[in-house]
Enzyme design. Structure first.
Site, mmCIF file in Angstrom:
data_model
loop_
_atom_site.group_PDB
_atom_site.id
_atom_site.type_symbol
_atom_site.label_atom_id
_atom_site.label_comp_id
_atom_site.label_asym_id
_atom_site.label_seq_id
_atom_site.Cartn_x
_atom_site.Cartn_y
_atom_site.Cartn_z
ATOM 1 N N HIS A 98 0.813 -1.219 0.000
ATOM 2 C CA HIS A 98 0.000 0.000 0.000
ATOM 3 C C HIS A 98 0.843 1.265 0.000
ATOM 4 C CE1 HIS A 98 -3.550 -2.392 1.287
ATOM 5 N NE2 HIS A 98 -4.093 -1.513 0.492
ATOM 6 N N ARG B 69 -5.484 -6.248 -15.622
ATOM 7 C CA ARG B 69 -5.512 -7.379 -14.684
ATOM 8 C C ARG B 69 -6.966 -7.562 -14.249
ATOM 9 N NH1 ARG B 69 -0.159 -4.904 -12.833
ATOM 10 N NH2 ARG B 69 1.311 -6.650 -12.780
ATOM 11 N N ARG C 6 -6.184 -9.445 -19.813
ATOM 12 C CA ARG C 6 -5.746 -10.764 -19.350
ATOM 13 C C ARG C 6 -6.916 -11.451 -18.662
ATOM 14 N NH1 ARG C 6 -1.049 -10.977 -15.082
ATOM 15 N NH2 ARG C 6 -2.678 -10.331 -13.649
ATOM 16 N N GLU D 128 5.494 -16.141 -18.586
ATOM 17 C CA GLU D 128 5.938 -15.839 -17.222
ATOM 18 C C GLU D 128 6.363 -17.104 -16.492
ATOM 19 O OE1 GLU D 128 2.727 -13.854 -15.153
ATOM 20 O OE2 GLU D 128 1.216 -15.169 -15.974
ATOM 21 N N ASN E 276 7.509 -10.177 -13.610
ATOM 22 C CA ASN E 276 7.370 -10.369 -12.160
ATOM 23 C C ASN E 276 7.361 -11.853 -11.827
ATOM 24 O OD1 ASN E 276 6.905 -7.626 -12.338
ATOM 25 N ND2 ASN E 276 4.707 -7.789 -12.035
ATOM 26 N N ASP E 277 6.492 -12.582 -12.506
ATOM 27 C CA ASP E 277 6.438 -14.016 -12.240
ATOM 28 C C ASP E 277 7.622 -14.747 -12.874
ATOM 29 O OD1 ASP E 277 4.297 -14.705 -10.507
ATOM 30 O OD2 ASP E 277 2.919 -13.990 -12.035
ATOM 31 N N ARG F 25 7.676 -13.900 -4.796
ATOM 32 C CA ARG F 25 7.638 -12.471 -5.134
ATOM 33 C C ARG F 25 7.008 -11.616 -4.054
ATOM 34 N NH1 ARG F 25 3.271 -11.824 -10.011
ATOM 35 N NH2 ARG F 25 3.074 -9.700 -9.297
ATOM 36 N N CYS G 288 5.058 -6.867 -19.909
ATOM 37 C CA CYS G 288 4.102 -6.140 -19.068
ATOM 38 C C CYS G 288 4.409 -6.289 -17.580
ATOM 39 C CB CYS G 288 2.674 -6.577 -19.365
ATOM 40 S SG CYS G 288 2.371 -8.319 -19.076
HETATM 41 C C1 PEP Z 1 3.913 -10.522 -14.224
HETATM 42 O O1 PEP Z 1 3.885 -11.598 -13.639
HETATM 43 O O2 PEP Z 1 4.964 -9.954 -14.584
HETATM 44 C C2 PEP Z 1 2.664 -9.826 -14.557
HETATM 45 C C3 PEP Z 1 2.676 -8.779 -15.346
HETATM 46 O O3 PEP Z 1 1.512 -10.255 -13.996
HETATM 47 P P1 PEP Z 1 1.142 -10.125 -12.422
HETATM 48 O O4 PEP Z 1 2.129 -9.164 -11.816
HETATM 49 O O5 PEP Z 1 -0.236 -9.619 -12.383
HETATM 50 O O6 PEP Z 1 1.289 -11.524 -11.954
HETATM 51 MG MG MG Z 2 2.105 -12.779 -13.465
#
Ligand code: PEP
Ligand code: MG
Length: 560
Positions: free
Chosen positions: A187, A289, A325, A414, A437-438, A448, A485
């Site tokens: 947050h 998302r 997505r 991912e 990210n994933d 993560r 992304c």
């Molecule tokens: C990611 O995993 O990089 C992604 C864009 O999706 P999220 O962060 O929503 O898992």
């Molecule tokens: Mg992801």
């Protein structure tokens, strides 16, 4: 001149500011030796009053603020108004606990339940404990924990800020925020970025800084300089000015200096994000998302409800692309209506596409709603699946998308397996988008959501870059458009690497687009490839970044 001390953390909201440190008052706890109540009824009444007063105070603050901050304060007030907290506290009073102790115990009962659910639901625990601490302070007749009343522009330093605290910060008096805990997606990070308050989280030892010490906070670099010299302040201020001037100069579609187009797109999760994205110069949405739209839904949203929600997101982007997505439910984003039961390792369990395979009804309703919304809005709608690992999953998804008459079906890359087999996976689809990210989480086997693993989760990790490169090769071989992304797409230096590895679009928090546009405009595609090559040749993440920086145009370097 004495050496300056610099503390580092994660920069989560850009910009530079300096000022005296104000340390947030720690949470008040019930005294260990609190006596049992003489009169349980009177004690229960005092707990009820304390919680009601906390709710009223939070509502008052909600009324004087706007947007996400107001929503968070209102949601926190609702927790304080929840009668079940009083009921639970009453049971502890009956068992002989004093009022403050019973309040804490009730809060912990509920916290344990929320934590068992995990993910975003568990994040409400911070709000719940904040309510508890405020009520305890009220019962003990001491000041509420949190940010003291500010009388001058200050740097607010805390172990972590409760959402309600962050939301209530006065933008005019808060120069910057520094916390020793927190994460990129907490947050504090979200609200600070929304209000454009420079912020650094995960800054070790931050709360040991003596109140009143002047510090300079660089929310881009993630650094906190104690007792900065005049020259340091001047250098930081100059860089901020250069940045503002550079950013104001650029507009229009993203492209390299030799004209290679790289679409700059926005990541969005709700209607407020859409508003922010439409205010920025972006070419559309690269990641909606959808699970964020339905986080609080108890029952699966109907086709009609979903179509309404998608229309609201699509309409402002008429004539532009919107990549939607499908539900990425599970793990860190649990949805009450898409829960397949407890799992030992949710991040490795039936989340994302795997959940869609188990509940094809949910996917079909969503695709039908998207097809409805697309018919009513003149948007270039593209639909993609999260968490694809195999060719077979990709083919299954594409078939379902086409069956609903939707024109464009893609996948997220991912999971390392999809990156390694991208030639085959991408042959099935119209486009792909890398979720860094994933991809970092699964490549480095690092959760993560765990702030302490930030070093491993760094998208500059050469192993992650190798998988991006493998995907770039798959995209080139199959002629598939390839986006990025994950958060990496919004890092201007890393954006050059991603383009050098074959990304044809980048999607990011909208506020990051101007800086990425600027970086691209100062490099040719060949330069991006050289920079990518150098980064991949490095031994570790920080050397990869350094190697990229050394080759970057000086005009970009001086802004980073
Ligand atoms: C990611 O995993 O990089 C992604 C864009 O999706 P999220 O962060 O929503 O898992
Ligand atoms: Mg992801």
């Amino acid at each position: 001149m004495a050496d300056e001390q610099v503390r580092t953390g994660l920069g989560v909201s850009g910009g530079f500011a300096h000022g005296p440190v104000v340390v947030v008052a720690p949470t008040v706890r019930a005294p260990r030796d609190e006596p049992p109540p003489d009169d349980v009824g009177a004690a229960a009444a005092s707990v009820t009053t304390a919680l009601a007063d906390v709710a009223t105070e939070l509502e008052r603050r909600a009324a004087s603020t706007r947007g996400e901050a107001a929503e968070i304060l209102t949601a926190t007030a609702l927790i304080a108004r929840d009668r079940s907290l009083v009921t639970a506290a009453r049971a502890h009073l009956d068992a002989g606990e004093g009022p403050a102790t019973a309040t804490e115990s009730a809060v912990e009962d509920f916290a344990a339940q929320l934590e068992a659910v995990g993910g975003y639901v568990a994040e409400r625990v911070a709000d719940l404990r904040d309510v508890g601490a405020r009520a305890v302070a009220h019962l003990l007749g001491v000041p509420a924990p949190g940010v003291p009343r500010l009388t001058e522009r200050s740097v607010v330093v805390a172990d972590d800020l409760a959402p309600a605290e962050t939301a209530a910060l006065d933008r005019d008096l808060v120069a910057a925020i520094v916390t020793s805990a927190g994460g990129r997606t907490g947050h504090t990070a979200i609200i600070a970025a929304q209000r454009e308050i420079p912020a650094v989280v995960q800054c070790r030892g931050a709360t040991d800084i003596a109140p009143g010490t002047i510090v300079a906070v660089d929310g881009d670099e993630g650094s906190v300089t104690l007792a900065p010299h005049e020259e340091t302040l001047a250098a930081l201020a100059r860089r901020t000015e250069l940045r503002a001037a550079a950013l104001a100069a650029g507009r229009g579609p993203g492209r390299t200096s030799d004209g290679h187009p790289v679409a700059l797109l926005a990541n969005v999760g709700d209607v407020a994000d859409v508003e922010e994205a439409t205010a920025q110069d972006v070419e559309g949405v690269g990641l909606l998302r959808t699970e964020f739209l339905f986080l609080s839904a108890k029952a699966a949203p109907t086709l009609h409800e979903q179509a309404e929600a998608y229309r609201r997101v699509l309409a402002p982007f008429a004539g532009r692309r919107v990549v939607v997505r499908t539900l990425d439910a599970g793990a860190d984003k649990p949805l009450a209506f898409a829960d397949l039961g407890p799992e030992d390792n949710p991040a490795l369990g039936r989340r994302g596409m795997r959940l869609s395979r188990a509940r094809p009804d949910l996917l079909d309703t969503q695709l039908a709603a998207l097809a409805d919304a697309a018919r009513d809005t003149d948007t270039d709608l593209r639909v993609m699946a999260p968490m694809i690992a195999t060719v077979e999953e990709a083919a299954w998804f594409v078939e379902r998308v086409r069956a609903h008459g939707l024109p464009s079906a893609g996948v997220m890359v991912e999971v390392p397996a999809a990156a390694l087999r991208s030639r085959q996976v991408l042959a099935e689809v119209d486009f792909a988008s890398i979720g860094t990210n994933d991809l970092a989480q699964y490549t480095l086997a690092a959760d993560r959501t765990q702030g302490e693993l930030a070093d491993l989760l760094d998208p500059w990790q050469p192993a992650v870059l190798d998988l991006v490169a493998a995907t770039g090769e798959g995209a080139a071989a199959t002629g598939t458009p390839l986006g990025v992304c994950g958060e990496a797409g919004g890092d201007p230096l890393l954006a050059l690497v991603l383009v050098g590895l074959g990304a044809t679009s980048l999607s990011m928090a909208p506020s990051r687009a101007p800086m990425v546009r600027y970086a691209l405009a100062r490099h040719t595609l060949a330069a991006c490839r050289d920079i990518a090559h150098a980064a991949r040749g490095a031994a570790d993440a920080s050397r990869a970044r350094r190697a990229a920086l050394d080759l970057a145009d000086p005009g970009l370097r001086e802004l980073l």
